[in-house]
Design a protein around this motif. Structure first.
Motif, short mmCIF file in Angstrom:
data_model
loop_
_atom_site.label_atom_id
_atom_site.label_comp_id
_atom_site.label_asym_id
_atom_site.label_seq_id
_atom_site.Cartn_x
_atom_site.Cartn_y
_atom_site.Cartn_z
N ALA A 263 0.83 -1.20 0.00
CA ALA A 263 0.00 0.00 0.00
C ALA A 263 0.86 1.25 0.00
CB ALA A 263 -0.93 -0.01 1.22
N TYR A 264 1.89 1.25 0.82
CA TYR A 264 2.77 2.41 0.91
C TYR A 264 3.42 2.71 -0.43
CZ TYR A 264 6.58 5.35 2.78
OH TYR A 264 7.45 6.38 3.04
N PHE A 265 3.88 1.66 -1.12
CA PHE A 265 4.52 1.88 -2.40
C PHE A 265 3.54 2.45 -3.43
CE2 PHE A 265 5.36 0.61 -6.74
CZ PHE A 265 6.56 1.25 -6.94
N THR A 305 -8.27 -6.51 0.70
CA THR A 305 -8.67 -5.86 1.96
C THR A 305 -7.46 -5.44 2.75
OG1 THR A 305 -10.74 -7.12 2.06
CG2 THR A 305 -9.94 -6.18 4.12
N ASP A 306 -6.45 -6.30 2.83
CA ASP A 306 -5.22 -5.94 3.53
C ASP A 306 -4.56 -4.72 2.90
OD1 ASP A 306 -5.63 -8.08 5.21
OD2 ASP A 306 -3.86 -9.22 4.57
N MET A 311 -3.01 0.98 3.95
CA MET A 311 -2.77 2.38 3.58
C MET A 311 -2.39 3.27 4.77
SD MET A 311 -2.86 3.31 0.42
CE MET A 311 -2.98 2.29 -1.06
N LEU A 312 -2.72 2.87 5.98
CA LEU A 312 -2.34 3.70 7.13
C LEU A 312 -0.83 3.72 7.36
CD1 LEU A 312 -5.15 3.24 9.80
CD2 LEU A 312 -4.95 4.87 7.93
N LEU A 349 -9.99 4.66 -1.29
CA LEU A 349 -10.19 3.27 -0.87
C LEU A 349 -10.99 3.15 0.43
CD1 LEU A 349 -6.58 2.08 -1.72
CD2 LEU A 349 -8.67 1.32 -2.87
N GLU A 350 -11.42 4.29 0.95
CA GLU A 350 -12.24 4.33 2.18
C GLU A 350 -11.56 3.58 3.31
OE1 GLU A 350 -16.03 2.79 0.86
OE2 GLU A 350 -16.63 4.74 0.05
#
Length: 359
Positions: A263-265, A305-306, A311-312, A349-350
């Motif tokens: 997610a970070y990437f 979902t992961d 994303m946090l 992505l909520e």
């Protein structure tokens, strides 16, 4: 590779200490002179291109890259755990996973972790990714497949639960509580330091994310691996043929939910438009490559979902990075770009509402 916890002679804490005598001792060569040139932005460490002149020409590398601690004493003290992490990765992890890293000629650290040196191959003409410019889907595909090579081979390896020398271990209740407190402090410093360069909508996302860090760190404790922790374009070297990527800067090793790296990437290294066009295919490519590395009982829906929850990692790492490392002009511009992209992804992505439901 020559590795040690303390070199036979003092470790070079400044570029001036990378003398012909020191370099010759670790390479096992006679060297008459050394030219040192700074490279990189140097927020947590200082990186230099080293060009030795050998007294006897041979097969030794014409240039190398040396990484030393930050040249600011305050930063050096704060990020000593990061130097320990990088030393641990290159000496104890690199040959157990399937991700490309530079050839290492010397890696040493002092007992207290404040002095550190890493001497690796200079991968020129490979090109460092540009965090501010971002990348397209082709380079992103190389990156996510390489990331699966870090995560997949030792997916849920119980050895990670007691692995020493990493910057952030797998979170227990006390650690998560402490990280939640630090997230609030980092948020305040980031908002204060960058001021009105951060828009109101992004400020709201950063605040909501900081409030969730403590419970978020404990989510899905049954899925974990070693994370790069700061997996983004500036820490990737793309090779001219366009078919390979080498990963560098292992100072933020973490144990946690694997999709945090993914997610970070994708959130920080692509423009929102590029990410939205290709993220489903890129997450699918990461998931497919995990399966090739032997990961089972992890279907695509769970991976997606992961990814959304992961994303946090973006606001946590960016605010920590801004608050607790050395500031540079490009560094501030980079942080702002990553904040804008990351907050856009979190809204798209909520992630806040999904994470709130899950915790």
């Amino acid at each position: 590779m020559n590795t040690s916890t303390a070199a036979a002679q003092p470790l070079p804490s400044t570029p001036e200490h990378i003398t012909p005598e020191w370099l010759g001792s670790v390479l096992g060569e006679r060297i008459s002179s050394v030219r040192i040139e700074p490279i990189g932005t140097g927020q947590t460490g200082a990186t230099y291109r080293v060009t030795p002149t050998y007294e006897v020409p041979g097969s030794c590398p014409a240039t190398l890259v040396a990484k030393l601690p930050s040249q600011e004493p305050g930063v050096r003290e704060r990020v000593a755990l990061g130097y320990r992490a990088e030393h641990a990765f290159y000496t104890r992890v690199a040959d157990t996973v399937a991700v490309a890293v530079p050839e290492v000629y010397h890696c040493a650290i002092s007992d207290d972790g404040s002095e550190f040196v890493l001497l690796v191959a200079d991968l020129t003409p490979a090109v460092q990714g540009d965090q501010i410019r971002g990348c397209g889907a082709e380079d992103a595909l190389l990156a996510v497949e390489a990331l699966a090579g870090l995560h997949g081979p030792r997916w849920c390896d119980p050895a990670w639960l007691s692995f020493e020398g990493i910057a952030m271990p797998k979170a227990d209740a006390d650690f998560a509580r402490g990280m939640g407190t630090l997230a609030g402090i980092a948020l305040e410093k980031t908002l204060s330091g960058l001021g009105d360069r951060i828009g109101d909508a992004d400020r709201a996302v950063l605040a909501a994310a900081a409030d969730l860090i403590e419970p978020w760190l404990g989510l899905d404790a049954d899925r974990f691996c070693l994370l790069h922790g700061d997996y983004r374009l500036d820490n990737l070297l793309f090779h001219p043929a366009g078919d390979a990527v080498t990963v560098v800067d292992w100072q933020t090793l973490t144990v946690g939910l694997p999709a945090r790296d993914l997610a970070y990437f994708l959130a920080t290294s692509m423009t929102p438009e590029a990410r939205e066009r290709s993220e489903h295919d890129l997450v699918a490519a990461y998931h497919r490559r995990l399966r090739e590395h032997g990961v089972r009982d992890f279907d695509f829906d769970r991976c997606w979902t992961d990814y959304r929850v992961g994303m946090l990692q973006v606001p946590m790492l960016i605010t920590f990075g801004y608050a607790f490392t050395a500031a540079t002009g490009r560094g501030d511009d980079m942080m702002l770009t990553m904040i804008e992209r990351g907050c856009h992804a979190i809204r798209h992505l909520e992630t806040i509402s999904l994470t709130t439901q899950l915790v």
